[in-house]
Write a protein that holds these residues in place. Structure first.
Motif, PDB file in Angstrom:
ATOM      1  N   ASP A 194     -10.138   3.805  11.523  1.00 21.57           N
ATOM      2  CA  ASP A 194     -11.206   3.452  12.456  1.00 21.57           C
ATOM      3  C   ASP A 194     -12.526   3.403  11.691  1.00 21.57           C
ATOM      4  O   ASP A 194     -13.046   4.433  11.251  1.00 21.57           O
ATOM      5  N   LEU A 195     -13.078   2.210  11.528  1.00 20.36           N
ATOM      6  CA  LEU A 195     -14.287   2.053  10.721  1.00 20.36           C
ATOM      7  C   LEU A 195     -15.491   2.776  11.306  1.00 20.36           C
ATOM      8  O   LEU A 195     -16.470   3.033  10.606  1.00 20.36           O
ATOM      9  N   THR A 196     -15.431   3.093  12.605  1.00 22.87           N
ATOM     10  CA  THR A 196     -16.561   3.791  13.240  1.00 22.87           C
ATOM     11  C   THR A 196     -16.343   5.304  13.321  1.00 22.87           C
ATOM     12  O   THR A 196     -17.165   6.009  13.901  1.00 22.87           O
ATOM     13  N   SER A 197     -15.246   5.800  12.751  1.00 24.82           N
ATOM     14  CA  SER A 197     -14.928   7.225  12.857  1.00 24.82           C
ATOM     15  C   SER A 197     -15.930   8.072  12.085  1.00 24.82           C
ATOM     16  O   SER A 197     -16.636   7.592  11.189  1.00 24.82           O
ATOM     17  N   ASP A 198     -15.964   9.365  12.418  1.00 22.64           N
ATOM     18  CA  ASP A 198     -16.863  10.287  11.721  1.00 22.64           C
ATOM     19  C   ASP A 198     -16.546  10.367  10.234  1.00 22.64           C
ATOM     20  O   ASP A 198     -17.453  10.421   9.392  1.00 22.64           O
ATOM     21  N   ILE A 199     -15.251  10.371   9.908  1.00 18.98           N
ATOM     22  CA  ILE A 199     -14.889  10.491   8.497  1.00 18.98           C
ATOM     23  C   ILE A 199     -15.353   9.277   7.713  1.00 18.98           C
ATOM     24  O   ILE A 199     -15.780   9.379   6.561  1.00 18.98           O
ATOM     25  N   ASN A 200     -15.314   8.101   8.338  1.00 10.00           N
ATOM     26  CA  ASN A 200     -15.793   6.910   7.653  1.00 10.00           C
ATOM     27  C   ASN A 200     -17.320   6.828   7.653  1.00 10.00           C
ATOM     28  O   ASN A 200     -17.913   6.221   6.750  1.00 10.00           O
ATOM     29  N   ARG A 201     -17.965   7.436   8.647  1.00 11.55           N
ATOM     30  CA  ARG A 201     -19.432   7.496   8.625  1.00 11.55           C
ATOM     31  C   ARG A 201     -19.923   8.293   7.417  1.00 11.55           C
ATOM     32  O   ARG A 201     -21.026   8.082   6.925  1.00 11.55           O
ATOM     33  N   LEU A 202     -19.073   9.197   6.950  1.00 10.17           N
ATOM     34  CA  LEU A 202     -19.447   9.990   5.771  1.00 10.17           C
ATOM     35  C   LEU A 202     -19.638   9.124   4.531  1.00 10.17           C
ATOM     36  O   LEU A 202     -20.329   9.520   3.584  1.00 10.17           O
TER      37      LEU A 202
END
Length: 410
Positions: A194-202
């Protein structure tokens, strides 16, 4: 031309030169930011993923962990791996699994002896392979040492007893034990697909070199702590912040003194840092494969390294022992996972005492005390989120069967 006009032109020229300088600096600044963003967003691109994973310590700011003067050496008695394992009732080839999941390094150790060691996809014995979440288990060891030394009084205390700066976050007042057990109750989406996930926001934290504490302070409480096992990478980041505040020392320095040099690690390592110098405690360790195996050997011997207790034995035992229903292995309503959990270590179903550290894209340390076996693996599995599910657990469940087959028969 009059003197007055010449002076006026010089003044205009100096202003223009100054503006040009500002524009050049601004362009360089933005170029550097764009470069960092490109690096962050292309980390998992299939053509360069293996190269990225062995060079992560140089792609972003990192701090060194220095080895000591003396290296503790493994013995060698190499032999082939068993050929097959069984997964979901189907017999499969171990060699096919290792190739399919793009394994870059694989080592099997019994006691003090290397039984099998192989590198591929450009990695060698000198490659500093990135840990991803395997770093979490190193943080757990440091946390136990800090408790034993009295820097942290009790895991019954709260996060904000040690890091008041996190008061605006969902970690305000949360018990340290619940954070250790990934049961903080903080809302966090760890879905790599999920490109909008918290882990990807990192990704953007590293792309734009912003403080990790600012990111943590955006997270909010979702559930009552200590009731649900939700894998939250920022739980480990918070643990790292607690260690740093309690000891007054960077994680790298503490790791170097307490483990790296006493264990005779064979290579310097690196740990990624943010703009404030804080380590990315939830990931970002870059370590050669044999040193991952040495860390597994430390836990195989319950924290004892050749007669010296580096990590308290009771801490090691607690770290690999789920002690509440929501942490027990098996399907349950209080977790998305079937694996059990301790203090930043995973426990498989029907483990018979086995436990493991897991990092995304195929990084692992597997410890089987009953067989006196340690297995360490590094990987650059570009299709991890497609074939492993959103959290990668599907691949990891298969990986466990590979590890069990090796540990039981080699």
């Amino acid at each position: 031309m009059t003197q007055k006009k010449r002076s006026g032109l010089k003044w205009i020229a100096s202003i223009l030169a100054g503006l040009l300088g500002v524009l050049v600096l601004a362009g360089l600044f933005n170029f550097n930011k764009l470069q960092r963003l490109h690096k962050a967003l292309s980390l998992f691109d299939a053509p360069i993923i293996a190269e990225n994973f062995r060079n992560l310590g140089t792609l972003f700011e990192s701090r060194a962990i220095h080895k000591g003067e003396t290296v503790w050496q493994f013995k060698r008695s190499e032999r082939p791996l068993p050929e097959t394992y069984v997964y979901k009732g189907e017999t499969r080839k171990i060699s096919d699994f290792l190739a399919r999941t793009e394994t870059t390094g694989f080592i099997v150790v019994r006691d003090d002896t290397i039984l099998y060691e192989k590198y591929s996809l450009g990695n060698t014995e000198e490659s500093k392979a990135t840990s991803w979440s395997v770093a979490k288990s190193f943080v757990s060891a440091l946390f136990g040492i800090a408790v034993h030394e009295g820097h942290i009084k009790s895991i019954e205390e709260s996060v904000t007893d040690y890091v008041p700066a996190l008061a605006p976050s969902g970690y305000n007042g949360v018990r340290l034990k619940d954070v250790l057990q990934m049961s903080s109750g903080v809302r966090f989406n760890e879905d790599y697909s999920d490109l909008t996930s918290d882990i990807n926001r990192l990704n953007y934290v590293f792309a734009f070199n912003t403080p990790l504490v600012d990111f943590v302070n955006t997270l909010k409480q979702e559930r009552r702590p200590g009731t649900y096992h939700n894998y939250v990478s920022m739980d480990t980041q918070v643990l790292g912040m607690v260690i740093t505040e309690a000891t007054g020392r960077p994680l790298t320095e503490y790791l170097e003194e307490k483990l790296w040099k006493p264990m005779g690690m064979e290579s310097d390592a690196t740990w990624q840092i943010d703009s404030t110098g804080m380590e990315a405690a939830f990931m970002g360790l870059n370590v050669v494969l044999r040193d991952y195996a040495r860390f597994g050997r430390l836990y195989l011997h319950r924290g004892n390294w050749n007669g010296t207790q580096l990590v308290p034995e009771q801490w090691v035992k607690a770290s690999i022992t789920p002690d509440a229903p929501h942490l027990m292995p098996g399907k349950r309503d209080t977790s998305k996972f079937t694996l059990g959990y301790g203090y930043q270590w995973w426990i498989p179903e029907n483990a018979n005492g086995d436990f493991m550290a897991i990092g995304v894209y195929g990084q692992s340390i597997y410890v089987s005390p009953r067989n006196r076996i340690v297995i360490a693996r590094t990987s650059a599995y570009a299709d991890y989120t497609e074939n492993g599910g959103a959290t990668g657990e599907e691949m990891e469940m298969e990986e466990i069967e590979v590890f069990k087959a090796i540990a039981d028969s080699i």
